[in-house]
Write an enzyme that holds these catalytic residues in place. Structure first.
Site, short mmCIF file in Angstrom:
data_model
loop_
_atom_site.label_atom_id
_atom_site.label_comp_id
_atom_site.label_asym_id
_atom_site.label_seq_id
_atom_site.Cartn_x
_atom_site.Cartn_y
_atom_site.Cartn_z
N ASP A 1 60.76 -5.98 66.32
CA ASP A 1 62.25 -5.91 65.47
C ASP A 1 62.77 -4.02 65.65
OD1 ASP A 1 64.79 -6.78 65.21
OD2 ASP A 1 63.99 -6.93 63.08
N GLY A 2 63.61 -4.14 65.77
CA GLY A 2 64.28 -3.31 65.37
C GLY A 2 65.03 -1.99 66.34
N GLY B 1 67.26 -2.95 68.79
CA GLY B 1 68.67 -2.82 69.19
C GLY B 1 69.33 -0.90 67.97
N TRP C 1 69.14 -16.61 72.38
CA TRP C 1 70.68 -17.11 73.32
C TRP C 1 72.19 -16.55 72.64
CZ3 TRP C 1 69.03 -17.59 78.16
CH2 TRP C 1 67.66 -18.05 78.18
N ARG D 1 61.11 -11.57 57.32
CA ARG D 1 61.25 -12.62 57.22
C ARG D 1 60.60 -13.58 58.63
NH1 ARG D 1 66.39 -9.76 57.32
NH2 ARG D 1 66.67 -10.26 59.90
N GLU E 1 48.48 -13.65 56.68
CA GLU E 1 48.41 -12.43 55.81
C GLU E 1 49.63 -11.95 56.66
OE1 GLU E 1 47.06 -11.03 53.74
OE2 GLU E 1 45.54 -13.28 53.50
N TRP F 1 67.34 0.80 66.47
CA TRP F 1 66.60 2.38 67.16
C TRP F 1 67.48 3.20 67.99
CZ3 TRP F 1 64.76 4.31 71.70
CH2 TRP F 1 63.82 5.54 71.98
N ARG G 1 55.37 -7.41 61.42
CA ARG G 1 56.87 -7.21 61.76
C ARG G 1 57.41 -5.60 61.40
NH1 ARG G 1 62.15 -12.23 61.12
NH2 ARG G 1 63.81 -10.60 62.42
N HIS H 1 65.71 -1.62 73.88
CA HIS H 1 64.48 -2.81 74.02
C HIS H 1 63.74 -2.26 76.04
CE1 HIS H 1 66.78 -5.80 72.87
NE2 HIS H 1 67.66 -5.99 73.13
N LEU I 1 41.56 -10.47 76.48
CA LEU I 1 42.60 -10.78 75.46
C LEU I 1 43.96 -11.83 75.73
CD1 LEU I 1 44.59 -9.50 72.94
CD2 LEU I 1 45.70 -7.93 74.73
N GLU J 1 67.61 -18.42 69.02
CA GLU J 1 68.83 -18.11 68.23
C GLU J 1 69.36 -16.76 69.09
OE1 GLU J 1 65.87 -19.09 66.57
OE2 GLU J 1 67.05 -20.89 65.68
#
Ligand code: FPP
Length: 245
Positions: free
Chosen positions: A18-19, A21, A67, A192, A205, A23, A186, A35, A129, A65
């Site tokens: 997240d972040g 936009g 979209w 959230r 965790e 940033w 996050r 992005h 991985l 969401e």
């Protein structure tokens, strides 16, 4: 940093990147620039997670969401994803990474679906991985689809209602076969879940950092892994090495 003992390394790390936009806007740039920078961090973090001994890394790259965002931003995100897959296919394969996608990927642009299939097929036998990209993903929709499929199986007489156990539900989800995440990271200060892996995160965790995703480095990942290693996971039980009363 001292090396973490392998026993303390989370088997499955999930990340809400997240972040991007905020940033970019903080740099006086358009959201898409965030992005683009975020896609660079994906490369670094995939490599760092593999080196640290993480077995599964799930990245929330596009939610159902998402979209609702302007078409220009949505298109830019999918073209970044295609560029990432095109550029990384050889390196991922060389590093023994296995790619898998979860979510309603049939809604993605055709070229995206083709590239995903191609990279998944090329890397399917790799034993390093496992990189899971959540695309057009929604935890609730995944659960609804699982319930519909279970109901259909009951109707056809393939399973009895009382045979439906927690494991059965897990097996009907798009994360079927993956261990539940041990650690959720996050970025960007939000705290959230945003509809991510709702069933799978029952005992995960959580680690929240104020760092925006385009600045999240392998060192930040190591910091999260170090903090995880210090956590005491009891899964609802009590520690038996201490007196109960
Ligand atoms: C959240 O930041 C990020 C996304 C919705 C997209 C994540 C995509 C990438 C990191 C790049 C492409 C992915 C791959 C796998 C190559 P935001 O835009 O919601 O940030 P904001 O909350 O600051 O607006």
């Amino acid at each position: 940093m001292s090396r973490l003992s392998q026993a303390k390394v989370p088997e499955h790390v999930a990340i809400i990147m997240d972040g991007n936009g905020r940033w970019a806007q903080g740099q006086g740039q358009a959201r898409v620039y965030g992005h683009q920078s975020g896609a660079q961090r994906v490369r670094d973090v995939v490599e760092a997670a593999g080196n640290a001994g993480v077995k599964v890394l799930t990245l929330y790259a596009f939610s159902e969401e998402n979209w609702r965002r302007p078409a220009e931003e949505v298109n830019a995100l999918f073209s970044l994803l295609v560029s990432y897959l095109k550029q990384e296919i050889d390196q991922l394969h060389e590093n023994k990474v296995r790619l898998r996608s979860i979510g309603f990927t049939d809604k993605l642009p055709p070229d995206c679906q083709e590239w995903l299939k191609l990279v998944e097929a090329r890397t399917q036998n790799n034993d390093g991985l496992q990189l899971v990209l959540a695309l057009s993903y929604s935890g609730r929709s995944d659960l609804v689809r699982a319930m519909q499929r279970m109901a259909a199986a009951v109707k056809e007489g393939l399973i009895a209602p009382e045979d439906i156990q927690e494991e059965t539900v897990s097996n009907y989800l798009s994360t079927q076969g993956l261990p539940d995440p041990d650690l959720l990271i996050r970025t960007s200060g939000e705290q959230r879940l945003s509809n991510f892996l709702l069933w799978e995160m029952a005992y995960t965790e959580f680690y929240f950092t104020r760092v925006h995703w385009p600045e999240f480095s392998p060192e930040h990942l190591k910091e999260a892994l170090r903090e995880y290693a210090d956590r005491d996971r009891r899964f609802g039980a009590v520690r038996m090495d201490k007196p109960v009363c």
